[in-house]
Design a protein around this motif. Structure first.
Motif, PDB file in Angstrom:
ATOM      1  N   CYS A  17     -12.076  -3.730  65.370  1.00 45.83           N
ATOM      2  CA  CYS A  17     -10.823  -3.166  65.861  1.00 45.83           C
ATOM      3  C   CYS A  17      -9.822  -4.292  66.025  1.00 45.83           C
ATOM      4  O   CYS A  17     -10.148  -5.355  66.545  1.00 45.83           O
ATOM      5  N   LEU A  19      -5.444  -5.022  66.846  1.00 46.81           N
ATOM      6  CA  LEU A  19      -4.120  -4.499  67.176  1.00 46.81           C
ATOM      7  C   LEU A  19      -3.222  -4.633  65.963  1.00 46.81           C
ATOM      8  O   LEU A  19      -3.156  -5.697  65.345  1.00 46.81           O
ATOM      9  N   ARG A  49     -10.694  -0.550  62.109  1.00 46.68           N
ATOM     10  CA  ARG A  49      -9.861   0.346  62.910  1.00 46.68           C
ATOM     11  C   ARG A  49      -8.626  -0.413  63.374  1.00 46.68           C
ATOM     12  O   ARG A  49      -8.726  -1.460  64.003  1.00 46.68           O
ATOM     13  N   ASP A  51      -5.578  -0.429  65.804  1.00 46.09           N
ATOM     14  CA  ASP A  51      -5.017   0.158  67.011  1.00 46.09           C
ATOM     15  C   ASP A  51      -3.505   0.061  66.907  1.00 46.09           C
ATOM     16  O   ASP A  51      -2.903  -0.942  67.281  1.00 46.09           O
ATOM     17  N   THR A  53      -1.153   2.333  68.119  1.00 49.45           N
ATOM     18  CA  THR A  53      -0.462   3.309  68.958  1.00 49.45           C
ATOM     19  C   THR A  53       0.702   2.705  69.741  1.00 49.45           C
ATOM     20  O   THR A  53       1.449   3.440  70.366  1.00 49.45           O
ATOM     21  N   LYS A  82      -6.573   4.500  61.376  1.00 49.57           N
ATOM     22  CA  LYS A  82      -5.461   4.140  62.233  1.00 49.57           C
ATOM     23  C   LYS A  82      -5.522   5.072  63.435  1.00 49.57           C
ATOM     24  O   LYS A  82      -5.599   6.293  63.272  1.00 49.57           O
ATOM     25  N   GLN A  83      -5.509   4.487  64.615  1.00 50.03           N
ATOM     26  CA  GLN A  83      -5.608   5.302  65.818  1.00 50.03           C
ATOM     27  C   GLN A  83      -4.501   6.358  65.888  1.00 50.03           C
ATOM     28  O   GLN A  83      -4.726   7.458  66.359  1.00 50.03           O
TER      29      GLN A  83
END
Length: 166
Positions: A17, A19, A49, A51, A53, A82-83
């Motif tokens: 994960c 950012l 993944r 993050d 958001t 993608k979150q």
């Protein structure tokens, strides 16, 4: 005989994960490499993944730099999420947790971060706004009424209260 492997024989599924608004760093690359090696050695799946958001800070350039950096290292991944594209899934999970009584709504407003705010907000700047224990005791009817009226809230896990004895 059932066609299921014992849990010790299942292939691993690991994720990395990051950012979406940060440029890649050495520590992140190191973690990705360890996950990549583990997944490849064990014929597993590696999930990347993002993050993303935090829409105010995300940039397409930083997302592309993550991809470019990993490819420069010669690394690939099997799945990418993608979150921001999974908000409905997260919302459904949160609603299920709330419906089971494992969470409660906290209507305490988040601090705006505005240093010119009034003295009334002084406790907010000191961190008191992060958690309001009184919201835990709000009746379901009152919680539903406030939520249905459009009032913003955070959903918090209802962890058992622990009494600390000195």
């Amino acid at each position: 005989m059932p066609d299921t492997a014992p849990s010790s024989q299942k292939t691993p599924r690991v994720r990395f994960c990051t950012l979406a608004h940060r440029l890649p760093a050495c520590g992140g690359a190191r973690t990705f490499i360890f996950n990549w090696l583990y997944a490849r050695h064990n014929h597993g799946t590696l999930v990347l993944r993002l993050d993303d958001t935090d829409v105010e800070r995300n940039t397409e350039a930083s997302v592309q730099s993550i991809f470019e950096g990993l490819r420069w290292l010669g690394l690939d991944w099997d799945e990418e999420y993608k979150q921001s594209e999974r908000l409905d899934l997260h919302r459904q999970a949160a609603e299920a947790i709330f419906a089971k009584g494992l969470a409660y709504r906290d209507f305490t407003p988040a601090h705006s971060g505005d240093p010119s705010s009034s003295d009334e907000d002084q406790s907010s700047r000191q961190g008191a706004w992060l958690f309001n224990p009184g919201m835990r005791e709000l009746s379901r009817e009152e919680s539903d009424r406030r939520a249905n009226s459009g009032e913003s809230f955070a959903l918090r896990y209802r962890v058992p209260a622990v009494k600390i004895v000195p």
